[in-house]
Design an enzyme around this catalytic site. Structure first.
Site, PDB file in Angstrom:
ATOM      1  N   GLU A  29      -5.868  -3.552  13.341  1.00  0.00           N
ATOM      2  CA  GLU A  29      -6.545  -3.656  12.284  1.00  0.00           C
ATOM      3  C   GLU A  29      -6.343  -4.978  11.341  1.00  0.00           C
ATOM      4  O   GLU A  29      -5.383  -5.927  12.064  1.00  0.00           O
ATOM      5  CB  GLU A  29      -5.844  -2.701  11.244  1.00  0.00           C
ATOM      6  N   LYS A 164       4.298   3.862   4.957  1.00  0.00           N
ATOM      7  CA  LYS A 164       5.058   2.845   4.050  1.00  0.00           C
ATOM      8  C   LYS A 164       6.380   3.528   3.107  1.00  0.00           C
ATOM      9  O   LYS A 164       5.990   4.340   2.439  1.00  0.00           O
ATOM     10  CB  LYS A 164       4.363   1.835   3.252  1.00  0.00           C
TER      11      LYS A 164
HETATM   12  N1  PSU Z   1       0.810  -1.510   7.513  1.00  0.00           N
HETATM   13  C1  PSU Z   1       1.603  -2.672   7.123  1.00  0.00           C
HETATM   14  N2  PSU Z   1       0.923  -3.204   5.976  1.00  0.00           N
HETATM   15  C2  PSU Z   1      -0.302  -2.960   5.411  1.00  0.00           C
HETATM   16  C3  PSU Z   1      -1.081  -1.806   6.108  1.00  0.00           C
HETATM   17  C4  PSU Z   1      -0.481  -1.210   7.145  1.00  0.00           C
HETATM   18  O1  PSU Z   1       2.633  -2.865   7.603  1.00  0.00           O
HETATM   19  O2  PSU Z   1      -0.743  -3.353   4.578  1.00  0.00           O
HETATM   20  C5  PSU Z   1      -2.264  -1.457   5.469  1.00  0.00           C
HETATM   21  C6  PSU Z   1      -3.095  -0.484   6.532  1.00  0.00           C
HETATM   22  O3  PSU Z   1      -4.617  -1.334   6.721  1.00  0.00           O
HETATM   23  C7  PSU Z   1      -3.370   0.777   5.967  1.00  0.00           C
HETATM   24  C8  PSU Z   1      -3.463   0.254   4.308  1.00  0.00           C
HETATM   25  O4  PSU Z   1      -4.581   1.391   6.051  1.00  0.00           O
HETATM   26  O5  PSU Z   1      -2.397  -0.792   4.193  1.00  0.00           O
HETATM   27  C9  PSU Z   1      -3.060   1.350   3.419  1.00  0.00           C
HETATM   28  O6  PSU Z   1      -3.796   1.286   2.131  1.00  0.00           O
HETATM   29  P1  PSU Z   1      -4.082   2.125   0.905  1.00  0.00           P
HETATM   30  O7  PSU Z   1      -2.609   2.776   0.852  1.00  0.00           O
HETATM   31  O8  PSU Z   1      -4.806   1.376  -0.077  1.00  0.00           O
HETATM   32  O9  PSU Z   1      -4.896   3.258   1.445  1.00  0.00           O
END
Ligand code: PSU
Ligand code: MN
Length: 309
Positions: A29, A164
Site C-alpha cells: 500500500e 494499530k
Molecule cells: N500501517 C501503518 N501505517 C499506516 C497504515 C497502516 O503502519 O499509516 C494505514 C493503512 O493504509 C490503513 C490506514 O489502511 O492506515 C487506516 O486508516 P483509517 O484508520 O483512516 O482507516
C-alpha cells in the site's frame, strides 16, 4: 507499462509478466508511505519493502493512483512523486477510487483501497503495517476503518502486525469475528499489538509456516469471499518499551481529540503525535514491522503460487 484489458489499471511490466506466468506477486500500500510515516524514512521503507519481497522470490506491486490510473507497481521515482508534500495526494479508500479515476487525481491507497485494486488486478496477497480498525470511543463517533468491511468482501491475504495500538483492539477483534474474517497468528497464539509484540488478546488459530498460511487461504476461498488476516508480531527485542508506549498513546490520543481531527485525518494525526512523543522510536518500530510483514507476505505469495501451479 502495460495497459491490460481491465479498465483504469496500468500494470508495471514486471508485475504484468509475473501475473501472466502465475508467479508470486505482493501488493504494497501507499498510504503508509504518503500519510503514515515522516520523510525521508517513508521512501526508504517503501524501497526496503520492495527489496525484501524480491529477496523472497516474489514481485512487489506498490499500488496507488496517479493521474487517475490505478497503478499496480510503480518505480521508486514515481512513489517519491506521489509522496511529495506539494502534490497533495489524497488518502483513498475503496469508495474514493471512482472519483480519483474520473477526476484524474493522485492518491495513496489504504489497505481497503489497495486490496480492492489488488484483487481487481489478480493479486491475492498484500503487506501493510497495521490494519485499520475500531477507534476508541467508536460507540459515539462510529469511527471504524473501512479496512474491516473491505477485508470481509475481498479475498486477499493481508499480513499486518495486528491493528494499530491507537485503536480499540478488543472491539476490532469482535468486528472481524462478526464479519467472518479469519485471523491467524503467525508463529504466535496472541494477537500482536502493533508497536508491541503482544496485545494481550488470544487468537483461536496460529500458523507456523508460510505454506500453512497459503494452504489455509487456498481452502478458505472455495467457500468464502472474505480475505484473511495473518497477524505477524514485531520481534520482542525490537518492540517499543511498554511504558513509553502507554505514555505516548495517552498523549497522542489526547492531542488528536483536542486537535479536532475527524474522519480520515485521525489515524495520520495520532501516528505523527505518537512519533513526536517517543522521539522517533515508534517510527523505527513501525519500519521494522512493515518490512517483516512484507517478507512474510512474499513467502506466503510464493507458497500460494506453488499451490496454484
Ligand atoms: N500501517 C501503518 N501505517 C499506516 C497504515 C497502516 O503502519 O499509516 C494505514 C493503512 O493504509 C490503513 C490506514 O489502511 O492506515 C487506516 O486508516 P483509517 O484508520 O483512516 O482507516
Ligand atoms: Mn476512520
Amino acid at each position: 507499462m502495460t495497459s491490460v484489458p481491465a479498465p483504469y489499471i496500468v500494470l508495471h511490466d514486471e508485475v504484468a509478466t509475473a501475473l501472466a506466468e502465475g508467479r508470486a506477486v505482493v501488493a504494497l500500500e501507499t498510504t503508509i508511505v504518503v500519510h503514515g510515516l515522516p520523510t525521508p524514512i517513508n521512501l526508504e521503507v517503501g524501497a526496503q519493502c520492495e527489496s525484501v519481497v524480491r529477496a523472497a522470490g516474489a514481485v512487489p506491486a506498490t499500488i496507488g493512483v496517479m493521474g487517475g490510473s490505478l497503478r499496480v507497481g510503480m518505480d521508486p521515482s514515481e512513489l517519491a512523486r506521489l509522496a511529495e508534500p506539494g502534490r497533495g495526494s489524497a488518502k483513498l479508500s475503496t469508495r474514493d477510487l471512482g472519483f480519483a479515476v474520473a477526476t484524474r487525481g493522485d492518491g495513496a491507497t489504504t489497505v481497503a483501497g489497495t486490496i480492492a485494486v489488488a484483487h481487481y488486478a489478480g493479486i491475492a496477497v498484500m503487506a501493510t503495517g497495521g490494519l485499520g480498525g475500531v477507534h476508541r470511543g467508536a460507540h459515539e463517533t462510529f469511527d471504524e476503518s473501512a479496512d474491516l468491511t473491505a477485508l470481509s468482501r475481498t479475498p486477499v491475504v493481508v499480513v499486518a502486525s495486528g491493528v494499530k495500538s491507537i485503536l480499540d483492539i478488543g472491539a476490532t477483534l469482535e468486528r472481524l469475528d462478526s464479519l467472518g474474517v479469519p485471523i491467524a497468528g503467525y508463529r504466535t497464539g496472541r494477537f500482536p499489538g502493533f508497536y508491541l509484540h503482544d496485545s494481550g488478546f488470544d487468537l483461536d488459530w496460529r500458523v507456523e509456516s508460510p505454506e500453512v498460511a497459503a494452504a489455509s487461504f487456498a481452502a478458505h476461498r472455495h467457500w468464502s469471499k472474505t480475505g484473511m488476516l495473518v497477524a505477524n508480531p514485531i520481534d520482542e527485542p525490537r518492540q517499543l518499551d511498554a511504558r513509553l508506549h502507554d505514555e505516548a498513546l495517552a498523549a497522542a490520543l489526547a492531542y488528536a481529540t483536542s486537535s479536532g481531527a475527524r474522519g480520515k485525518d485521525v489515524t495520520p494525526v495520532v501516528l505523527a503525535e505518537f512519533a513526536r512523543c517517543t522521539a522517533g522510536a515508534s517510527v523505527q518500530v513501525n519500519r521494522d514491522l512493515v518490512v517483516s510483514n512484507a517478507t512474510v507476505a512474499a513467502q506466503i505469495a510464493v507458497a500460494l503460487a506453488a499451490l496454484d501451479a
